[in-house]
Motif scaffolding. Structure first.
Motif, PDB file in Angstrom:
ATOM      1  N   ALA A 217       4.837   8.529   3.023  1.00  0.00           N
ATOM      2  CA  ALA A 217       5.251   7.440   2.003  1.00  0.00           C
ATOM      3  C   ALA A 217       6.262   6.554   2.302  1.00  0.00           C
ATOM      4  CB  ALA A 217       5.555   8.165   0.719  1.00  0.00           C
ATOM      5  N   GLY A 218       7.397   7.177   3.087  1.00  0.00           N
ATOM      6  CA  GLY A 218       8.580   6.290   3.442  1.00  0.00           C
ATOM      7  C   GLY A 218       8.940   5.395   4.579  1.00  0.00           C
ATOM      8  N   ASP A 219       8.183   5.744   5.554  1.00  0.00           N
ATOM      9  CA  ASP A 219       8.128   5.178   6.985  1.00  0.00           C
ATOM     10  C   ASP A 219       7.000   4.548   7.023  1.00  0.00           C
ATOM     11  OD1 ASP A 219      10.569   5.649   8.331  1.00  0.00           O
ATOM     12  OD2 ASP A 219       9.850   7.700   8.350  1.00  0.00           O
ATOM     13  N   ALA A 220       6.603   3.477   8.052  1.00  0.00           N
ATOM     14  CA  ALA A 220       5.534   2.720   8.514  1.00  0.00           C
ATOM     15  C   ALA A 220       5.290   2.605   9.865  1.00  0.00           C
ATOM     16  CB  ALA A 220       5.809   1.270   7.936  1.00  0.00           C
TER      17      ALA A 220
ATOM     18  N   ARG B 270      14.133  -0.334   9.362  1.00  0.00           N
ATOM     19  CA  ARG B 270      12.897  -0.917   9.009  1.00  0.00           C
ATOM     20  C   ARG B 270      12.057   0.145   8.511  1.00  0.00           C
ATOM     21  NH1 ARG B 270      11.957  -3.694  15.113  1.00  0.00           N
ATOM     22  NH2 ARG B 270      13.364  -5.398  14.607  1.00  0.00           N
ATOM     23  N   PHE B 271      12.494   0.532   7.270  1.00  0.00           N
ATOM     24  CA  PHE B 271      11.459   1.500   6.395  1.00  0.00           C
ATOM     25  C   PHE B 271      11.296   0.858   4.728  1.00  0.00           C
ATOM     26  CE2 PHE B 271      16.051   2.771   6.051  1.00  0.00           C
ATOM     27  CZ  PHE B 271      16.396   2.671   4.742  1.00  0.00           C
ATOM     28  N   ARG B 272      10.370   1.588   4.112  1.00  0.00           N
ATOM     29  CA  ARG B 272      10.190   1.257   2.796  1.00  0.00           C
ATOM     30  C   ARG B 272      11.477   1.144   2.160  1.00  0.00           C
ATOM     31  NH1 ARG B 272       6.956  -1.326   0.881  1.00  0.00           N
ATOM     32  NH2 ARG B 272       5.545   0.197  -0.135  1.00  0.00           N
TER      33      ARG B 272
ATOM     34  N   MET C 184       9.612  -4.092   3.138  1.00  0.00           N
ATOM     35  CA  MET C 184      10.817  -3.615   2.243  1.00  0.00           C
ATOM     36  C   MET C 184      10.648  -3.806   0.836  1.00  0.00           C
ATOM     37  SD  MET C 184      12.827  -3.787   5.012  1.00  0.00           S
ATOM     38  CE  MET C 184      13.406  -4.324   6.673  1.00  0.00           C
ATOM     39  N   SER C 185      10.006  -4.860   0.249  1.00  0.00           N
ATOM     40  CA  SER C 185       9.919  -5.007  -1.170  1.00  0.00           C
ATOM     41  C   SER C 185       8.973  -5.277  -1.909  1.00  0.00           C
ATOM     42  CB  SER C 185      10.966  -5.968  -1.472  1.00  0.00           C
ATOM     43  OG  SER C 185      10.499  -7.294  -1.043  1.00  0.00           O
ATOM     44  N   GLY C 186       7.486  -4.802  -1.001  1.00  0.00           N
ATOM     45  CA  GLY C 186       6.277  -5.086  -1.629  1.00  0.00           C
ATOM     46  C   GLY C 186       5.264  -3.796  -2.060  1.00  0.00           C
ATOM     47  N   VAL C 187       4.240  -3.758  -2.439  1.00  0.00           N
ATOM     48  CA  VAL C 187       3.503  -2.893  -2.777  1.00  0.00           C
ATOM     49  C   VAL C 187       1.918  -3.130  -2.796  1.00  0.00           C
ATOM     50  CG1 VAL C 187       3.767  -2.322  -5.120  1.00  0.00           C
ATOM     51  CG2 VAL C 187       3.253  -0.486  -3.911  1.00  0.00           C
ATOM     52  N   GLY C 188       1.027  -2.699  -2.141  1.00  0.00           N
ATOM     53  CA  GLY C 188      -0.145  -2.994  -2.626  1.00  0.00           C
ATOM     54  C   GLY C 188      -1.271  -1.974  -3.028  1.00  0.00           C
ATOM     55  N   GLN C 189      -2.382  -2.126  -3.334  1.00  0.00           N
ATOM     56  CA  GLN C 189      -3.440  -1.084  -4.034  1.00  0.00           C
ATOM     57  C   GLN C 189      -4.440  -0.730  -3.139  1.00  0.00           C
ATOM     58  OE1 GLN C 189      -1.971  -3.841  -6.183  1.00  0.00           O
ATOM     59  NE2 GLN C 189      -0.378  -2.393  -6.342  1.00  0.00           N
ATOM     60  N   THR C 190      -4.423  -0.486  -1.929  1.00  0.00           N
ATOM     61  CA  THR C 190      -5.445  -0.034  -1.093  1.00  0.00           C
ATOM     62  C   THR C 190      -5.386   1.471  -1.088  1.00  0.00           C
ATOM     63  OG1 THR C 190      -5.268  -2.085   0.248  1.00  0.00           O
ATOM     64  CG2 THR C 190      -6.497  -0.077   1.166  1.00  0.00           C
ATOM     65  N   LEU C 191      -4.867   2.202  -0.395  1.00  0.00           N
ATOM     66  CA  LEU C 191      -4.534   3.485  -0.546  1.00  0.00           C
ATOM     67  C   LEU C 191      -4.120   4.224  -1.625  1.00  0.00           C
ATOM     68  CD1 LEU C 191      -3.626   4.032   3.321  1.00  0.00           C
ATOM     69  CD2 LEU C 191      -5.942   4.518   2.320  1.00  0.00           C
TER      70      LEU C 191
END
Length: 388
Positions: free
Chosen positions: A227-230, A277-279, A290-297
């Motif tokens: 959840a915290g890294d990309a 470079r993390f959430r 950095m500051s966005g969020v989506g609704q896929t997973l």
């Protein structure tokens, strides 16, 4: 009893003392989980209150300007030095600061700012990653969830745990318009916030109470948590766009430790030695990593950025997440705050989002492929499902 003999005093025997200590230990063991649960409940309440403040701030901003603050805004010319220009780079949080009692930060940002070394920054400041600019280093307490943990290592920029929703999109950043200003992938940009575009409440046709405005994001602890890294995946991005479940979640997740990335996959924090470079690592930066969020997973799932690990990689999967047990908070368009569990219906995450050219992808305007979660991220799909 003789005159020289002192009376016997009642006292604990060693066995009795050990029994008392054992009983106290058992009671402490029984009470400790209840104390921890009470503390977490208090932290969740504080987090919810932070979100309510942000919801009120967004409504007050909209009342004042008849629009929402722009994600991917900023000032400067495209030809400006990247370290000096923040054109198309700022998050919506920058313009929102005076509406949640951060007037002092806004005054620094909106006026020419003289640093201690004598340098003078223009109004609205430089690029948000420029740590020589003091406002970008300012940590705003309202933007942090009390249940989250501080990142492992020093991060020079102010951070946040509350991201702006861009819906069930994949092409969510820096790919909205080409150099001629023509919109690209417009069918996929269905959330409340759209990179470089202005949004208004009237754009929400599904109802404010049914549409996600913001959601929690989890910061990195430096332990490769999903959840915290990309995750970084080079190439066109079509594979992870067309099948997020197989090419992001299952590709990245450690089968023996499902909340962590498996060894060997590259994370954004591994690239170029960039530890920021993390959430949630920069509240002023408008890129979705950095500051966005989506609704896929679903909440607390993996994140994936297309490209070489830069925060502004055009396209990616960026999940909601938190350190609350089992889910995260979301802020709805009407200002209500809800707790959404990891088991929320996400439909078929083996398919790509709508409006893509992927084989079998439904056209723009179709219902979300990602169940109730994706439908709540869309603001104009005319879907009647609800997160209730």
């Amino acid at each position: 009893m003789s005159r020289n003999q002192s009376p016997r005093r009642p006292a604990f025997t060693l066995v009795e003392l050990l029994v008392v200590i054992a009983i106290i230990g058992v009671l402490v063991g029984l009470l400790l989980p209840a104390v921890q649960a009470a503390r977490e409940a208090a932290r969740r309440m504080s987090c919810s209150n932070n979100f309510k403040q942000l919801g009120l701030a967004l409504h007050n901003y909209h009342s004042a300007y008849k629009q929402l603050p722009q994600q991917g805004g900023g000032s400067g010319q495209p030809t400006d030095n990247q370290a000096k220009s923040n054109k198309s780079r700022l998050s919506a949080m920058v313009g929102l600061t005076p509406f949640f009692e951060q007037q002092a930060v806004w005054q620094q940002v909106s006026n020419p700012y003289q640093a201690a070394n004598g340098n003078i920054w223009p109004a609205m400041g430089p690029a948000p990653y420029n740590t020589a600019y003091v406002p970008w280093r300012t940590q705003i307490a309202t933007l942090l969830c009390p249940s989250d943990v501080a990142p492992n290592g020093q991060v020079a920029t102010g951070q946040l745990n509350y991201g702006f929703s861009f819906g069930d999109s994949f092409w969510n950043c820096n790919n909205t318009r080409n150099n001629a200003g023509k919109p690209l992938n417009i069918g996929q940009h269905r959330g409340f916030f759209k990179d470089r575009f202005v949004r208004r409440f009237r754009d929400c046709l599904d109802g404010l109470s049914n549409s996600i405005l913001m959601a929690e994001i989890q910061r990195s602890s430096g332990t490769r948590e999903l959840a915290g890294d990309a995750l970084v995946r080079n190439g066109s991005g079509s594979t992870m766009r067309n099948n997020p479940k197989a090419n992001v979640l299952e590709f990245a997740r450690d089968p023996e430790r499902p909340l962590f990335y498996k060894p060997g996959v590259t994370l954004a924090v591994d690239t170029s030695g960039a530890k920021n470079r993390f959430r949630g690592s920069n509240w002023a930066q408008g890129e979705p990593m950095m500051s966005g969020v989506g609704q896929t997973l679903p909440p607390n799932s993996a994140n994936c950025v297309r490209g070489n690990g830069d925060a502004n990689g055009p396209g990616g999967i960026f999940s909601a997440g938190s350190r609350h047990q089992g889910g995260c908070h979301v802020l709805m368009g009407d200002g209500a705050v809800k707790f959404i569990t990891e088991s929320v219906d996400t439909g078929n995450t083996s398919q790509g989002p709508i409006g893509t050219t992927a084989p079998g992808a439904p056209p723009a305007g179709s219902a979300s492929n990602y169940g109730i979660w994706g439908a709540a991220g869309s603001i104009a799909g005319r879907e009647t499902t609800s997160l209730e």
